[in-house]
Design a protein around this motif. Structure first.
Motif, PDB file in Angstrom:
ATOM      1  N   LYS A   1     -26.276 -84.913  77.685  1.00 56.96           N
ATOM      2  CA  LYS A   1     -25.485 -86.179  78.053  1.00 56.96           C
ATOM      3  C   LYS A   1     -24.769 -86.171  79.213  1.00 56.96           C
ATOM      4  O   LYS A   1     -24.996 -87.496  80.008  1.00 56.96           O
ATOM      5  CB  LYS A   1     -24.308 -86.489  76.706  1.00 56.96           C
TER       6      LYS A   1
ATOM      7  N   ARG B   1     -15.330 -87.803  71.733  1.00 58.75           N
ATOM      8  CA  ARG B   1     -15.379 -89.134  71.043  1.00 58.75           C
ATOM      9  C   ARG B   1     -16.650 -89.808  71.426  1.00 58.75           C
ATOM     10  O   ARG B   1     -17.482 -90.429  70.891  1.00 58.75           O
ATOM     11  CB  ARG B   1     -14.177 -89.915  71.546  1.00 58.75           C
ATOM     12  N   ARG B   2     -16.945 -89.694  72.676  1.00 62.40           N
ATOM     13  CA  ARG B   2     -18.081 -90.468  73.394  1.00 62.40           C
ATOM     14  C   ARG B   2     -19.557 -89.939  72.740  1.00 62.40           C
ATOM     15  O   ARG B   2     -20.324 -90.758  72.359  1.00 62.40           O
ATOM     16  CB  ARG B   2     -18.069 -90.533  74.961  1.00 62.40           C
ATOM     17  N   TYR B   3     -19.505 -88.682  72.783  1.00 65.94           N
ATOM     18  CA  TYR B   3     -20.919 -88.104  72.225  1.00 65.94           C
ATOM     19  C   TYR B   3     -20.992 -87.523  70.740  1.00 65.94           C
ATOM     20  O   TYR B   3     -21.936 -86.834  70.548  1.00 65.94           O
ATOM     21  CB  TYR B   3     -21.167 -86.887  73.067  1.00 65.94           C
ATOM     22  N   HIS B   4     -19.986 -87.902  69.998  1.00 64.89           N
ATOM     23  CA  HIS B   4     -19.720 -87.689  68.614  1.00 64.89           C
ATOM     24  C   HIS B   4     -20.018 -86.279  68.320  1.00 64.89           C
ATOM     25  O   HIS B   4     -20.819 -85.616  67.662  1.00 64.89           O
ATOM     26  CB  HIS B   4     -20.929 -88.355  67.940  1.00 64.89           C
TER      27      HIS B   4
ATOM     28  N   ASP C   1     -24.296 -78.466  69.645  1.00 63.51           N
ATOM     29  CA  ASP C   1     -23.615 -79.385  70.339  1.00 63.51           C
ATOM     30  C   ASP C   1     -23.046 -79.173  71.949  1.00 63.51           C
ATOM     31  O   ASP C   1     -23.056 -80.042  72.656  1.00 63.51           O
ATOM     32  CB  ASP C   1     -22.136 -79.381  69.649  1.00 63.51           C
TER      33      ASP C   1
END
Length: 279
Positions: A116, A214-217, A109
Motif C-alpha cells: 500500500k 485505519r486506512r488499510y484495515h 499484514d
C-alpha cells in the motif's frame, strides 16, 4: 534535595536509558513523591498496595522497577545517615506468562502495508517500516539512523547497559534506500525527521501507524514500532534458527528475553492444532 525529579532524570540519562523508559520511571517516582513525600519502608509498602489496587501487573512491575532504581540512585548519591531506608526494595509481582503473543503484525499484514505504501509512493514511511522490520531496531535507535550509516551498511550504537551493539542493514534494503535518498538529494544526516527537521518522536511514529491501520484495515493493536521488531525476530528465526545470534542482533543480555519471539500467536496455535489433530 531541591529537585529530586531533575536530579534523578540526570542520573537515568547517565545510565543510558531509552527516552520511553526514562519518562516512565520519572512518572512513577513523581507519583510516589506526590503521594508520600519521602522514602520509608511504610511508604514503599503502601505504594505497592496502591499500585496493585489500580493497575495491571505489568504496569505495577514497571513502576516498582522505577522506584527500585530511584532507591539505587539515593543509595549512590546520599550519605548513609540521610537515607535510613536506602536498602529497602520493593518486590515485583509474579505474572503467569502468556503461552501466545497476539501483538505482532502478521506476515500478510506486513506485506499488505508495504504494498500500500509503495503503491502510494509514500517512500518515507515505506522505508521507515522496512527498516524496523528488516533490522529489529528500537524506536530510540531508529531515529538515530543517518545516511552515512546506510552507506556503511551498519550502525554502531550504545544500547542498554552501555554496551555497543551493531545494527546491520541488508544489502537489498541498503541499495533501495540509497536510490531513494539520492532522488531526494538527501546526502547526509538523520533520515527519519519531521517537518521541523528534528528526529521523529515515538508518539509521532505511533500516531502515523494508527492512521495506516485505519486506512488499510490492519488491526490497530499490531501497528506499533515494537510489533515490527517482533516481526523481524520471527522472520529471522524462521529463516535461520539461531536464537543466540538473534539475541545479539536485538541487543538482549539474556536469552530469556529473546525466547518470547519463539511464541506463536493464538491464531497460529489454533491453525497448528487444527492441522495436527486429525484423530
Amino acid at each position: 534535595m531541591e529537585n529530586p525529579k531533575e536530579d534523578f532524570k540526570e542520573y537515568l540519562l547517565q545510565q543510558g536509558f531509552s527516552d520511553n523508559t526514562l519518562l516512565s520511571y520519572l512518572s512513577a517516582v513523581y507519583q510516589f513523591l506526590q503521594l508520600y513525600g519521602q522514602v520509608t519502608s511504610e511508604n514503599l509498602i503502601s505504594y505497592r498496595t496502591f499500585l496493585l489496587e489500580r493497575f495491571r501487573p505489568s504496569t505495577v512491575n514497571t513502576r516498582i522497577c522505577a522506584i527500585n532504581r530511584y532507591l539505587d540512585y539515593l543509595e549512590k548519591t546520599k550519605p548513609r545517615g540521610n537515607c535510613q531506608q536506602e536498602t529497602a526494595r520493593l518486590k515485583v509481582v509474579k505474572c503467569q506468562p502468556k503461552t501466545f503473543v497476539d501483538t505482532v503484525i502478521s506476515r500478510k499484514d506486513y506485506n499488505k502495508l508495504k504494498k500500500k505504501l509503495e503503491a502510494e509512493e509514500n517512500w518515507f514511511w515505506y522505508f521507515l517500516v522496512r527498516v524496523m522490520a528488516c533490522t529489529g531496531v528500537r524506536v530510540s535507535e531508529l531515529v538515530q539512523i543517518k545516511v552515512e550509516h546506510i552507506r556503511d551498511s551498519y550502525m554502531d550504537i550504545c544500547s542498554k547497559g552501555s554496551k555497543t551493539r551493531r545494527i546491520y542493514f541488508p544489502h537489498n534494503l541498503q541499495q533501495e534506500m540509497l536510490a531513494w535518498l539520492g532522488q531526494e538529494n538527501h546526502q547526509s544526516g538523520l533520515i527519519f525527521i519531521n517537518k521541523s527537521g528534528r528526529s521523529l518522536t515515538s508518539r509521532e511514529i505511533n500516531r502515523k501507524l494508527k492512521v495506516f491501520a485505519r486506512r488499510y484495515h490492519i488491526p490497530g493493536e499490531v501497528m506499533t514500532p515494537h510489533s515490527f521488531r517482533h516481526r523481524f525476530a520471527q522472520n529471522f528465526l524462521a529463516q535461520y534458527n539461531d536464537i543466540t545470534l538473534l539475541a545479539d542482533l536485538l541487543g538482549h543480555s539474556s536469552l530469556k528475553t529473546t525466547r518470547i519471539y519463539l511464541t506463536k500467536s493464538s491464531d497460529e496455535q489454533w491453525k497448528a492444532v487444527d492441522r495436527i489433530v486429525t484423530w
